[in-house]
Design an enzyme around this catalytic site. Structure first.
Site, PDB file in Angstrom:
ATOM      1  N   LYS A   1       0.840  -1.195   0.000  1.00  0.00           N
ATOM      2  CA  LYS A   1       0.000   0.000   0.000  1.00  0.00           C
ATOM      3  C   LYS A   1       0.876   1.247   0.000  1.00  0.00           C
ATOM      4  O   LYS A   1       1.954   1.274   0.599  1.00  0.00           O
ATOM      5  CB  LYS A   1      -0.883   0.031   1.247  1.00  0.00           C
ATOM      6  CG  LYS A   1      -2.020  -0.968   1.237  1.00  0.00           C
ATOM      7  CD  LYS A   1      -3.131  -0.531   0.300  1.00  0.00           C
ATOM      8  CE  LYS A   1      -4.339  -1.459   0.407  1.00  0.00           C
ATOM      9  NZ  LYS A   1      -5.417  -1.042  -0.508  1.00  0.00           N
TER      10      LYS A   1
ATOM     11  N   ASP B   1      -0.510  -0.401  -4.582  1.00  0.00           N
ATOM     12  CA  ASP B   1      -1.932  -0.092  -4.499  1.00  0.00           C
ATOM     13  C   ASP B   1      -2.114   1.208  -3.720  1.00  0.00           C
ATOM     14  O   ASP B   1      -1.786   1.284  -2.527  1.00  0.00           O
ATOM     15  CB  ASP B   1      -2.652  -1.243  -3.794  1.00  0.00           C
ATOM     16  CG  ASP B   1      -4.159  -1.045  -3.713  1.00  0.00           C
ATOM     17  OD1 ASP B   1      -4.656  -0.002  -4.203  1.00  0.00           O
ATOM     18  OD2 ASP B   1      -4.829  -1.925  -3.151  1.00  0.00           O
TER      19      ASP B   1
ATOM     20  N   GLU C   1      -2.020   0.499  -8.827  1.00  0.00           N
ATOM     21  CA  GLU C   1      -3.440   0.178  -8.648  1.00  0.00           C
ATOM     22  C   GLU C   1      -4.213   1.331  -8.020  1.00  0.00           C
ATOM     23  O   GLU C   1      -3.773   1.915  -7.027  1.00  0.00           O
ATOM     24  CB  GLU C   1      -3.542  -1.063  -7.761  1.00  0.00           C
ATOM     25  CG  GLU C   1      -4.936  -1.610  -7.563  1.00  0.00           C
ATOM     26  CD  GLU C   1      -4.904  -2.940  -6.833  1.00  0.00           C
ATOM     27  OE1 GLU C   1      -5.874  -3.219  -6.102  1.00  0.00           O
ATOM     28  OE2 GLU C   1      -3.923  -3.702  -6.992  1.00  0.00           O
TER      29      GLU C   1
ATOM     30  N   GLU D   1     -11.905  -2.903  -8.768  1.00  0.00           N
ATOM     31  CA  GLU D   1     -12.545  -3.590  -7.646  1.00  0.00           C
ATOM     32  C   GLU D   1     -13.829  -2.911  -7.192  1.00  0.00           C
ATOM     33  O   GLU D   1     -14.692  -3.550  -6.588  1.00  0.00           O
ATOM     34  CB  GLU D   1     -11.575  -3.702  -6.468  1.00  0.00           C
ATOM     35  CG  GLU D   1     -11.247  -2.392  -5.795  1.00  0.00           C
ATOM     36  CD  GLU D   1     -10.236  -2.560  -4.673  1.00  0.00           C
ATOM     37  OE1 GLU D   1     -10.672  -2.573  -3.507  1.00  0.00           O
ATOM     38  OE2 GLU D   1      -9.039  -2.659  -4.967  1.00  0.00           O
TER      39      GLU D   1
ATOM     40  N   ASP E   1     -13.847  -7.490  -8.682  1.00  0.00           N
ATOM     41  CA  ASP E   1     -13.990  -8.281  -7.460  1.00  0.00           C
ATOM     42  C   ASP E   1     -15.276  -9.081  -7.590  1.00  0.00           C
ATOM     43  O   ASP E   1     -16.348  -8.505  -7.786  1.00  0.00           O
ATOM     44  CB  ASP E   1     -14.037  -7.353  -6.240  1.00  0.00           C
ATOM     45  CG  ASP E   1     -14.016  -8.104  -4.927  1.00  0.00           C
ATOM     46  OD1 ASP E   1     -14.924  -8.945  -4.704  1.00  0.00           O
ATOM     47  OD2 ASP E   1     -13.125  -7.839  -4.112  1.00  0.00           O
TER      48      ASP E   1
ATOM     49  N   HIS F   1      -9.496  -8.730  -8.109  1.00  0.00           N
ATOM     50  CA  HIS F   1      -9.237  -8.295  -6.742  1.00  0.00           C
ATOM     51  C   HIS F   1      -9.873  -9.314  -5.801  1.00  0.00           C
ATOM     52  O   HIS F   1     -11.010  -9.735  -6.002  1.00  0.00           O
ATOM     53  CB  HIS F   1      -9.867  -6.913  -6.520  1.00  0.00           C
ATOM     54  CG  HIS F   1      -9.815  -6.448  -5.096  1.00  0.00           C
ATOM     55  ND1 HIS F   1     -10.846  -6.658  -4.206  1.00  0.00           N
ATOM     56  CD2 HIS F   1      -8.846  -5.782  -4.410  1.00  0.00           C
ATOM     57  CE1 HIS F   1     -10.522  -6.129  -3.037  1.00  0.00           C
ATOM     58  NE2 HIS F   1      -9.321  -5.601  -3.133  1.00  0.00           N
TER      59      HIS F   1
ATOM     60  N   GLU G   1      -4.726 -13.002  -5.934  1.00  0.00           N
ATOM     61  CA  GLU G   1      -4.377 -12.132  -4.812  1.00  0.00           C
ATOM     62  C   GLU G   1      -4.621 -12.886  -3.512  1.00  0.00           C
ATOM     63  O   GLU G   1      -5.712 -13.401  -3.276  1.00  0.00           O
ATOM     64  CB  GLU G   1      -5.210 -10.855  -4.843  1.00  0.00           C
ATOM     65  CG  GLU G   1      -4.873  -9.910  -3.717  1.00  0.00           C
ATOM     66  CD  GLU G   1      -5.503  -8.535  -3.863  1.00  0.00           C
ATOM     67  OE1 GLU G   1      -5.058  -7.606  -3.166  1.00  0.00           O
ATOM     68  OE2 GLU G   1      -6.440  -8.400  -4.678  1.00  0.00           O
TER      69      GLU G   1
END
Length: 262
Positions: free
Chosen positions: A54, A87, A113, A139, A161, A188, A213
């Site tokens: 992240k 991300d 992302e 997502e 997702d 995702h 993932e």
């Protein structure tokens, strides 16, 4: 029959996974933050060969330069052979995303992302057209939104997702659209064993070898909810369940332990 069979047939019996995690620690000390995340990334890089971290340290009062430095330190720690994905969870405005994206491209990041908010279709398109680092997202989007983004050439990696896009059939339709557009699809995945198993069934129908993932943070609903939970082997691969439906059975005892109301 397994869901993968109902969706058109399995292309594979197992998929590679990449490690998601490396979340921010509750500390104001940047050096402590960097060290903890790099240590976690090194462990996951050894186990999976692919890691996603992240960025968006503005949440803790730091500048975007701190995000770039975090990515640089992770890259240096895990080495050039390990795929590193980043991300942002739409942490940036367009100019900041462009500046950070240039630095990530220079670091050889595999994808950037959700650099801007999900509804900023123009932003995704402009970043995809101007940055070397591939732009990923999806997502938070439904099938119509993803079709629109694909038509505009706004995504380099499509990430529906299964739990958000409307289920397995819409996710399969999105995958067909992405394949037609020549854009890789990497769903995702985050949450329970149900989400993990459903995403595995979907991935098993894709040609090539798209990765799964696999969240590495502490998550009892992921680890304990199924009788025989989905897990990785010692090479970071995950077998696609062969049983009927999603191929996993929920543990009634675990369901009761985590029940919060009727």
């Amino acid at each position: 029959m397994p869901v993968a069979t109902l969706l058109g047939g399995r292309e594979c019996g197992a998929v590679d996974a990449y490690a998601t995690g490396h979340y921010f620690r509750p500390t104001d000390d940047l050096e402590e933050q960097y060290a903890a995340i790099c240590d976690e990334a090194a462990v996951n890089a050894d186990a999976f060969g692919r890691v996603k971290l992240k960025v968006g340290l503005a949440l803790l009062g730091h500048s975007p330069d701190a995000d770039v430095e975090l990515a640089r330190r992770v890259r240096d720690r895990v080495g050039p052979e390990v795929d590193v994905m980043v991300d942002a969870s739409y942490a940036y405005d367009r100019p900041t995303a462009r500046r950070v994206g240039r630095e990530l491209g220079a670091l050889g990041v595999r994808w950037f992302e959700e650099p801007v908010r999900p509804t900023d279709y123009d932003g995704y398109e402009r970043l995809s057209r101007t940055l070397d680092v591939p732009i990923a997202g999806g997502e938070c989007h439904g099938p119509a939104d993803l079709d629109r983004l694909l038509a505009r050439g706004a995504l380099d990696v499509v990430q529906p997702d299964v739990c958000n896009v409307g289920g397995l059939t819409p996710a399969r339709e999105v995958a067909d659209g992405a394949q037609h557009a020549g854009v890789p699809i990497v769903p995702h995945v985050w949450g329970t064993q149900v989400a993990l198993a459903a995403s595995l069934q979907l991935l098993a129908t894709f040609p090539g070898d798209p990765p799964l993932e696999f969240d590495r943070s502490a998550n009892p609903l992921r680890d304990n909810l199924a009788v025989d939970p989905v897990k990785t082997d010692d090479r970071g691969r995950v077998a696609v369940p062969e049983g009927p439906g999603l191929g996993v059975d929920l543990d009634p005892g675990a369901v009761e332990r985590y029940r919060i109301g009727e």
